[in-house]
Design an enzyme around this catalytic site. Structure first.
Site, mmCIF file in Angstrom:
data_model
loop_
_atom_site.group_PDB
_atom_site.id
_atom_site.type_symbol
_atom_site.label_atom_id
_atom_site.label_comp_id
_atom_site.label_asym_id
_atom_site.label_seq_id
_atom_site.Cartn_x
_atom_site.Cartn_y
_atom_site.Cartn_z
ATOM 1 C CB SER A 149 -0.961 -0.057 1.191
ATOM 2 O OG SER A 149 -2.016 0.849 1.058
ATOM 3 C CD GLU A 238 -6.068 -4.134 -3.524
ATOM 4 O OE1 GLU A 238 -5.635 -3.194 -2.836
ATOM 5 O OE2 GLU A 238 -5.521 -5.251 -3.570
ATOM 6 C CG HIS A 268 -5.579 -2.738 0.612
ATOM 7 N ND1 HIS A 268 -4.864 -2.452 -0.529
ATOM 8 C CD2 HIS A 268 -5.057 -1.947 1.588
ATOM 9 C CE1 HIS A 268 -3.966 -1.523 -0.257
ATOM 10 N NE2 HIS A 268 -4.048 -1.211 1.026
#
Length: 304
Positions: A149, A238, A268
Site C-alpha cells: 500500500s 480493491e 487489500h
C-alpha cells in the site's frame, strides 16, 4: 500452508467491521495506530519467527528471521498504512513469512509518520535505511525492497531516488497493492479494508504543505526506466486495483521486467492474514519466492 486455515468468507466477515472502525477518518491517527498494534496479535507469524529490535538509518526497526539466514542478502520492508499508521508490529507476521520464504533477514523500518512528519520524512528515512545497509556491507543488488500500500508507493519512490541520487539499483521491488499516486481520488466509496474519506485524509496528511506533483510523493508520475525487476499484486475488488494495473502497464512500457498477480476474493494486503487463510498464504509465498530468486547470486540465477 498456515497453521490455522479459516474459510475466506469467515475471515472477510470478521475483518469488515474491524477495518470500518479502525480506519475511520474521524478517528485520531494516534488512536488508529494503537488499535492496529493491538489487533496485530491476531495475525499469526510462522513458527520459529525471531525478532531483534535494531536501529536502521537512525530509526527503530525490527530484524525478522526464521531459521538460518543469508549473511549476504536482505530485504528492506516498508510497511503500509497510508503514511499515517502502521508499524513493524502490525507487519511482523508478514515479515516472518517473507523471511521464511527468502531465507534472508527482513528489516522492517519504523519510518516517521504523518501528519506529525509529512513528506518527505518517510522517504528520507527509507533512503537512510538503505544506505546504512550498504554501508554495513550489503551490495545494493543484494538488497530487495518490498512494501504494501503506502509502503509499496514508498518502495517505488525509494528505488527512483536511489537510481537518480546514488546510482544504485536494488535487487528487486516487491509491491503489494502499491499506492503509487496519492493524488488520485478513488472512484468507489470503499473496499473491505480502505475507504475513500480515510484515504483522502491520509493523502492530505502525508502531503502537508508539499507539492503533489513531486515524484517522491507520487512515484507513478516519475521516470520508471531503469528500475529493478518488480512484482505487483492486487485484488480485483480493491480500490487500488485500477491504479496498480496502470502502474504495471507503465513499468512494462518502460522496459522494467514486471510480474503481476491479480487475485479474486481476497482483500487489500491480505498477506497480513497469511497465518489465517490459505489463499492469503499462497500469494505471500509467491512474493517471497520472487524475492528469493532476485536475491540469489547472479551466477545461480544465470544457470537457473
Amino acid at each position: 500452508m498456515p497453521d490455522v486455515t479459516l474459510p475466506l468468507p469467515l475471515v472477510r466477515a470478521a475483518l469488515n467491521p474491524v477495518f470500518r472502525v479502525m480506519l475511520h477518518h474521524r478517528l485520531p491517527f494516534n488512536v488508529q495506530r494503537a488499535l492496529m498494534d493491538w489487533g496485530a496479535v491476531a495475525q499469526r507469524a510462522p513458527r520459529g519467527t525471531h525478532v531483534d529490535r535494531v536501529r536502521l538509518g537512525g530509526r527503530p526497526a525490527e530484524r525478522v528471521t526464521v531459521g538460518p539466514v543469508s549473511d549476504s542478502a536482505t530485504v528492506l520492508y516498508l510497511h503500509g498504512g497510508g503514511y499515517t499508521v502502521g508499524s513493524p508490529v502490525t507487519h511482523r507476521a508478514l515479515a516472518g513469512y517473507l523471511a521464511r520464504e527468502t531465507g534472508c533477514a527482513v528489516q522492517v523500518l519504523d519510518y516517521r509518520l504523518a501528519p506529525e512528519h509529512p513528506f518527505p520524512a518517510a522517504l528520507e528515512d527509507a533512503e537512510a535505511a538503505f544506505l546504512e545497509l550498504v554501508a554495513a556491507g550489503y551490495r545494493p543488488d543484494r538488497i530487495a525492497v518490498a512494501g504494501d500500500s503506502a509502503g509499496g508507493g514508498l518502495s517505488l519512490a525509494l528505488a527512483e531516488r536511489l537510481r537518480d541520487r546514488h546510482g544504485m539499483t536494488p535487487a528487486a521491488l516487491g509491491l503489494i497493492a502499491p499506492w503509487g499516486d496519492p493524488n488520485e481520488v478513488p472512484t468507489r466509496a470503499r473496499d473491505l479494508v480502505i475507504n475513500k474519506p480515510w484515504s483522502r485524509a491520509c493523502a492530505a496528511a502525508y502531503l502537508g504543505g508539499g507539492d503533489g506533483s513531486d515524484t517522491g510523493y507520487a512515484p507513478m508520475l516519475g521516470e520508471l526506466r531503469g528500475l529493478p525487476p518488480t512484482y505487483v499484486q492486487a485484488d480485483v475488488d480493491e480500490l487500488l486495483h485500477d491504479q496498480c494495473t496502470r502502474l504495471v502497464a507503465q513499468l512494462r512500457a518502460a522496459g522494467v521486467a514486471t510480474e503481476f498477480t491479480e487475485t479474486r476474493g481476497l482483500w487489500h494486503v491480505s498477506q497480513l492474514q497469511a497465518g489465517l487463510a490459505a489463499a492469503a498464504a499462497a500469494v505471500t509465498v509467491e512474493l517471497g519466492q520472487f524475492l528469493r530468486q532476485a536475491l540469489r547470486p547472479a551466477q545461480s540465477r544465470s544457470i537457473g
